[in-house]
Enzyme design. Structure first.
Site, PDB file in Angstrom:
ATOM      1  N   ASN A  82       0.868  -1.188   0.000  1.00 54.72           N
ATOM      2  CA  ASN A  82       0.000   0.000   0.000  1.00 54.72           C
ATOM      3  C   ASN A  82       0.900   1.232   0.000  1.00 54.72           C
ATOM      4  O   ASN A  82       1.476   1.587   1.021  1.00 54.72           O
ATOM      5  CB  ASN A  82      -0.899  -0.029   1.245  1.00 54.72           C
ATOM      6  N   TRP A  83       1.009   1.856  -1.149  1.00 54.00           N
ATOM      7  CA  TRP A  83       1.949   2.983  -1.285  1.00 54.00           C
ATOM      8  C   TRP A  83       1.442   4.251  -0.634  1.00 54.00           C
ATOM      9  O   TRP A  83       2.189   5.237  -0.537  1.00 54.00           O
ATOM     10  CB  TRP A  83       2.218   3.260  -2.764  1.00 54.00           C
ATOM     11  N   LYS A  84       0.173   4.279  -0.268  1.00 57.52           N
ATOM     12  CA  LYS A  84      -0.430   5.500   0.311  1.00 57.52           C
ATOM     13  C   LYS A  84      -0.209   6.671  -0.655  1.00 57.52           C
ATOM     14  O   LYS A  84      -0.213   6.468  -1.871  1.00 57.52           O
ATOM     15  CB  LYS A  84       0.120   5.743   1.714  1.00 57.52           C
ATOM     16  N   HIS A 131      -9.390   1.324   5.485  1.00 53.32           N
ATOM     17  CA  HIS A 131      -8.048   1.521   6.037  1.00 53.32           C
ATOM     18  C   HIS A 131      -8.142   2.504   7.206  1.00 53.32           C
ATOM     19  O   HIS A 131      -8.918   3.461   7.160  1.00 53.32           O
ATOM     20  CB  HIS A 131      -7.088   2.042   4.965  1.00 53.32           C
ATOM     21  N   GLU A 145      -6.416   4.894   8.094  1.00 55.01           N
ATOM     22  CA  GLU A 145      -6.214   6.310   7.740  1.00 55.01           C
ATOM     23  C   GLU A 145      -7.481   6.898   7.129  1.00 55.01           C
ATOM     24  O   GLU A 145      -7.814   8.060   7.359  1.00 55.01           O
ATOM     25  CB  GLU A 145      -5.004   6.437   6.794  1.00 55.01           C
ATOM     26  N   GLU A 165      -4.735  -4.704  10.977  1.00 55.70           N
ATOM     27  CA  GLU A 165      -3.697  -3.679  11.092  1.00 55.70           C
ATOM     28  C   GLU A 165      -3.915  -2.880  12.378  1.00 55.70           C
ATOM     29  O   GLU A 165      -4.725  -1.944  12.390  1.00 55.70           O
ATOM     30  CB  GLU A 165      -3.770  -2.703   9.911  1.00 55.70           C
ATOM     31  N   GLY A 175       3.108   2.634  10.660  1.00 55.74           N
ATOM     32  CA  GLY A 175       4.034   3.746  10.455  1.00 55.74           C
ATOM     33  C   GLY A 175       4.806   4.142  11.694  1.00 55.74           C
ATOM     34  O   GLY A 175       5.439   5.195  11.731  1.00 55.74           O
ATOM     35  N   SER A 189       4.048  -1.846  10.183  1.00 49.78           N
ATOM     36  CA  SER A 189       5.507  -1.901  10.299  1.00 49.78           C
ATOM     37  C   SER A 189       6.090  -3.258   9.901  1.00 49.78           C
ATOM     38  O   SER A 189       7.024  -3.748  10.542  1.00 49.78           O
ATOM     39  CB  SER A 189       5.951  -1.492  11.713  1.00 49.78           C
ATOM     40  N   GLY A 209       3.127  -0.995   4.236  1.00 45.66           N
ATOM     41  CA  GLY A 209       3.100   0.424   3.899  1.00 45.66           C
ATOM     42  C   GLY A 209       4.491   0.907   3.522  1.00 45.66           C
ATOM     43  O   GLY A 209       4.980   0.690   2.408  1.00 45.66           O
ATOM     44  N   GLY A 210       5.161   1.560   4.475  1.00 45.86           N
ATOM     45  CA  GLY A 210       6.443   2.213   4.220  1.00 45.86           C
ATOM     46  C   GLY A 210       7.459   1.365   3.465  1.00 45.86           C
ATOM     47  O   GLY A 210       8.107   1.839   2.523  1.00 45.86           O
TER      48      GLY A 210
HETATM   49  P1  13P Z   1       3.410   0.654   7.586  1.00 43.52           P
HETATM   50  O1  13P Z   1       3.909  -0.642   6.978  1.00 43.52           O
HETATM   51  O2  13P Z   1       4.098   1.866   7.049  1.00 43.52           O
HETATM   52  O3  13P Z   1       3.363   0.574   9.069  1.00 43.52           O
HETATM   53  O4  13P Z   1       1.880   0.813   7.083  1.00 43.52           O
HETATM   54  C1  13P Z   1       1.008  -0.243   7.227  1.00 43.52           C
HETATM   55  C2  13P Z   1      -0.236   0.065   6.500  1.00 43.52           C
HETATM   56  O5  13P Z   1      -0.989   0.952   6.869  1.00 43.52           O
HETATM   57  C3  13P Z   1      -0.527  -0.702   5.278  1.00 43.52           C
HETATM   58  O6  13P Z   1      -1.834  -0.485   4.838  1.00 43.52           O
END
Ligand code: 13P
Length: 256
Positions: free
Chosen positions: A11-13, A101, A103, A171, A177, A217, A238-239
């Protein structure tokens, strides 16, 4: 252990323009062998603006990587400025759509009802939702992690006959993050709890088939441990997914 193909999705956000997207996918693909794609489904979930470029690359180079979208609207079309329909995503060969999600829930005011509307629209369009659930730190500290996750699942899957046709991503919000990963034991316990809840909602057979990802993470150093656990069927990353080397290592976790 049931025969569930892990899904590893990046998930590149809100990162990477369409040119950077192409570079990243090319570099990830360079590191992967057919065996990696056979063992797991590997997906990238770029921003809307990069979907078309990535689709063209995947098709042109015949890469078996799958495409996901980070959001959608539940209506098929209409006066919804800024929104993107499931039909539009389908035309871009999108397979997965994130729903709920944390966020989107925290920053864009999405409640369980909206999440459920989106999830049902994704299914009606023939795509697969990835329903994201997870508790905040306050909720965990208050001992409410399970009840929060159960209620997000119940509401998110309302009206869904076979929950196994949805992918669930557990999650925990406190792990997203933050660099603070759930321990493999804790993550497995919660993913097992997700499966138990699916069993209550859709029966044991559905629960045995449903894929439950862990997200929060996930990094090259912890991915193999997490994904080796009984109830964890892949990762929502994510990251680390916007770094080609890191994401490739995570995709190749079974080789470590
Ligand atoms: P991180 O891997 O950056 O913690 O993000 C997880 C995430 O929200 C994937 O959707």
């Amino acid at each position: 252990m049931a025969d569930r193909t892990p899904l590893i999705a990046g998930n590149w956000k809100m990162h990477l323009d369409h040119l950077e997207a192409i570079q990243l996918v090319q570099s990830v693909a360079y590191h992967l062998d057919p065996e990696d794609y056979e063992r797991s489904e590997i997906a990238v979930i770029p921003p809307f603006t990069a979907l078309r470029s990535v689709q063209t690359l995947l098709e042109g180079d015949k890469l078996p990587m799958l495409l996901g979208a980070q959001d959608c609207h539940w209506e098929e079309q209409g006066a919804f400025t800024g929104a993107v329909s499931v039909g539009m995503l389908k035309r871009l060969a999108v397979r997965y759509v994130l729903c709920g999600h944390s966020e989107r829930r925290a920053l864009f005011g999405e409640d369980d009802e909206i999440v459920n509307k989106k999830l049902r629209a994704v299914m009606a369009g023939g795509l697969t939702p990835i329903l994201c659930v997870g508790e905040t730190l306050e909720q965990r500290d208050a001992g409410d992690a399970e009840s929060v996750v159960a209620s997000q699942l119940r509401a998110g899957l309302d009206g869904v006959d076979d929950p196994a046709s949805v992918v669930i991503a557990y999650e925990p919000v406190w792990a997203i993050g933050t660099g603070r990963t759930a321990t493999p034991d804790d993550a497995d316990t919660m993913c097992g709890f997700v499966r138990d809840t699916i069993s209550d909602l859709g029966g044991a057979e559905s629960a045995a088939r449903v894929r439950v990802q862990y997200g929060g993470s996930v990094k090259p150093g912890n991915a193999a441990d997490l994904m080796a656990r009984e109830h964890i069927d892949g990762a929502l990353v994510g990251g680390a997914s916007i770094n080609a080397d890191d994401f490739a290592i995570i995709c190749r976790h079974h080789r470590s």
